[in-house]
Write a protein that holds these residues in place. Structure first.
Motif, PDB file in Angstrom:
ATOM      1  N   ARG A  37       7.895  23.991  45.998  1.00  0.00           N
ATOM      2  CA  ARG A  37       8.799  24.415  47.075  1.00  0.00           C
ATOM      3  C   ARG A  37       8.080  25.254  48.138  1.00  0.00           C
ATOM      4  O   ARG A  37       8.585  25.405  49.240  1.00  0.00           O
ATOM      5  N   ALA A  38       6.925  25.795  47.805  1.00  0.00           N
ATOM      6  CA  ALA A  38       6.138  26.587  48.755  1.00  0.00           C
ATOM      7  C   ALA A  38       4.798  25.878  48.944  1.00  0.00           C
ATOM      8  O   ALA A  38       4.032  25.719  48.004  1.00  0.00           O
ATOM      9  N   ARG A  39       4.538  25.450  50.162  1.00  0.00           N
ATOM     10  CA  ARG A  39       3.305  24.732  50.462  1.00  0.00           C
ATOM     11  C   ARG A  39       2.344  25.694  51.156  1.00  0.00           C
ATOM     12  O   ARG A  39       2.536  26.045  52.318  1.00  0.00           O
ATOM     13  N   LEU A  40       1.329  26.102  50.404  1.00  0.00           N
ATOM     14  CA  LEU A  40       0.413  27.139  50.856  1.00  0.00           C
ATOM     15  C   LEU A  40      -0.261  26.812  52.182  1.00  0.00           C
ATOM     16  O   LEU A  40      -0.237  27.612  53.120  1.00  0.00           O
ATOM     17  N   MET A  41      -0.872  25.648  52.290  1.00  0.00           N
ATOM     18  CA  MET A  41      -1.607  25.319  53.518  1.00  0.00           C
ATOM     19  C   MET A  41      -0.673  25.235  54.718  1.00  0.00           C
ATOM     20  O   MET A  41      -1.043  25.658  55.818  1.00  0.00           O
ATOM     21  N   ASP A  42       0.534  24.725  54.527  1.00  0.00           N
ATOM     22  CA  ASP A  42       1.499  24.704  55.632  1.00  0.00           C
ATOM     23  C   ASP A  42       1.828  26.121  56.069  1.00  0.00           C
ATOM     24  O   ASP A  42       1.945  26.404  57.260  1.00  0.00           O
ATOM     25  N   ARG A  43       1.992  27.009  55.095  1.00  0.00           N
ATOM     26  CA  ARG A  43       2.299  28.413  55.405  1.00  0.00           C
ATOM     27  C   ARG A  43       1.160  29.069  56.182  1.00  0.00           C
ATOM     28  O   ARG A  43       1.386  29.763  57.159  1.00  0.00           O
ATOM     29  N   LEU A  44      -0.074  28.823  55.751  1.00  0.00           N
ATOM     30  CA  LEU A  44      -1.224  29.397  56.443  1.00  0.00           C
ATOM     31  C   LEU A  44      -1.387  28.812  57.847  1.00  0.00           C
ATOM     32  O   LEU A  44      -1.671  29.538  58.794  1.00  0.00           O
ATOM     33  N   ARG A  45      -1.211  27.520  57.981  1.00  0.00           N
ATOM     34  CA  ARG A  45      -1.350  26.871  59.292  1.00  0.00           C
ATOM     35  C   ARG A  45      -0.277  27.324  60.279  1.00  0.00           C
ATOM     36  O   ARG A  45      -0.471  27.238  61.486  1.00  0.00           O
ATOM     37  N   ALA A  46       0.855  27.799  59.771  1.00  0.00           N
ATOM     38  CA  ALA A  46       1.950  28.242  60.640  1.00  0.00           C
ATOM     39  C   ALA A  46       1.713  29.632  61.227  1.00  0.00           C
ATOM     40  O   ALA A  46       2.423  30.046  62.144  1.00  0.00           O
ATOM     41  N   ILE A  47       0.704  30.339  60.745  1.00  0.00           N
ATOM     42  CA  ILE A  47       0.421  31.685  61.260  1.00  0.00           C
ATOM     43  C   ILE A  47      -0.257  31.550  62.622  1.00  0.00           C
ATOM     44  O   ILE A  47      -1.288  30.877  62.744  1.00  0.00           O
ATOM     45  N   PRO A  48       0.290  32.190  63.659  1.00  0.00           N
ATOM     46  CA  PRO A  48      -0.336  32.114  64.991  1.00  0.00           C
ATOM     47  C   PRO A  48      -1.766  32.671  64.974  1.00  0.00           C
ATOM     48  O   PRO A  48      -2.072  33.605  64.223  1.00  0.00           O
ATOM     49  N   LYS A  49      -2.620  32.092  65.814  1.00  0.00           N
ATOM     50  CA  LYS A  49      -4.029  32.511  65.863  1.00  0.00           C
ATOM     51  C   LYS A  49      -4.183  34.001  66.146  1.00  0.00           C
ATOM     52  O   LYS A  49      -5.064  34.648  65.584  1.00  0.00           O
ATOM     53  N   THR A  50      -3.340  34.548  66.996  1.00  0.00           N
ATOM     54  CA  THR A  50      -3.438  35.986  67.289  1.00  0.00           C
ATOM     55  C   THR A  50      -3.107  36.825  66.055  1.00  0.00           C
ATOM     56  O   THR A  50      -3.707  37.871  65.834  1.00  0.00           O
ATOM     57  N   GLU A  51      -2.179  36.337  65.244  1.00  0.00           N
ATOM     58  CA  GLU A  51      -1.820  37.034  64.005  1.00  0.00           C
ATOM     59  C   GLU A  51      -2.955  36.917  62.983  1.00  0.00           C
ATOM     60  O   GLU A  51      -3.269  37.874  62.280  1.00  0.00           O
TER      61      GLU A  51
END
Length: 92
Positions: A37-51
């Motif tokens: 239910r939690a997709r790690l790479m999707d979660r990481l890719r969703a973080i904005p570059k500035t963040e």
């Protein structure tokens, strides 16, 4: 992506700020991750570059807290862990 710490579960999230500055890690439910239910790479890719840049900068400032130093390095992981445990015990 660089180093963005990922912790699984509430307990790890409570202890991790001893080593990683608050707001500089991703917290996932272990059960959600294992059950898909939690997709790690999707979660990481969703973080904005500035963040990501902000998180990595904060981590770099405290990198010494993530290493177990062979020499006497003030504030290494061993000292950080011991100080955290003492502070936690004092609150109880």
């Amino acid at each position: 992506m660089g180093c963005i710490p990922v912790v699984f579960g509430r307990h790890n999230a409570e202890v991790s700020p001893w080593f990683v500055p608050s707001g500089s890690m991703v917290v996932l439910s272990a059960a959600d991750f294992v059950e898909g239910r939690a997709r790690l790479m999707d979660r990481l890719r969703a973080i904005p570059k500035t963040e990501i840049w902000r998180m990595q900068t904060n981590i770099a400032r405290g990198a010494h807290r993530l290493q177990y130093a062979l020499d006497d390095v003030p504030g290494d992981a061993v000292e950080t862990l011991l100080r955290g445990v003492v502070a936690l015990a004092a609150r109880r």
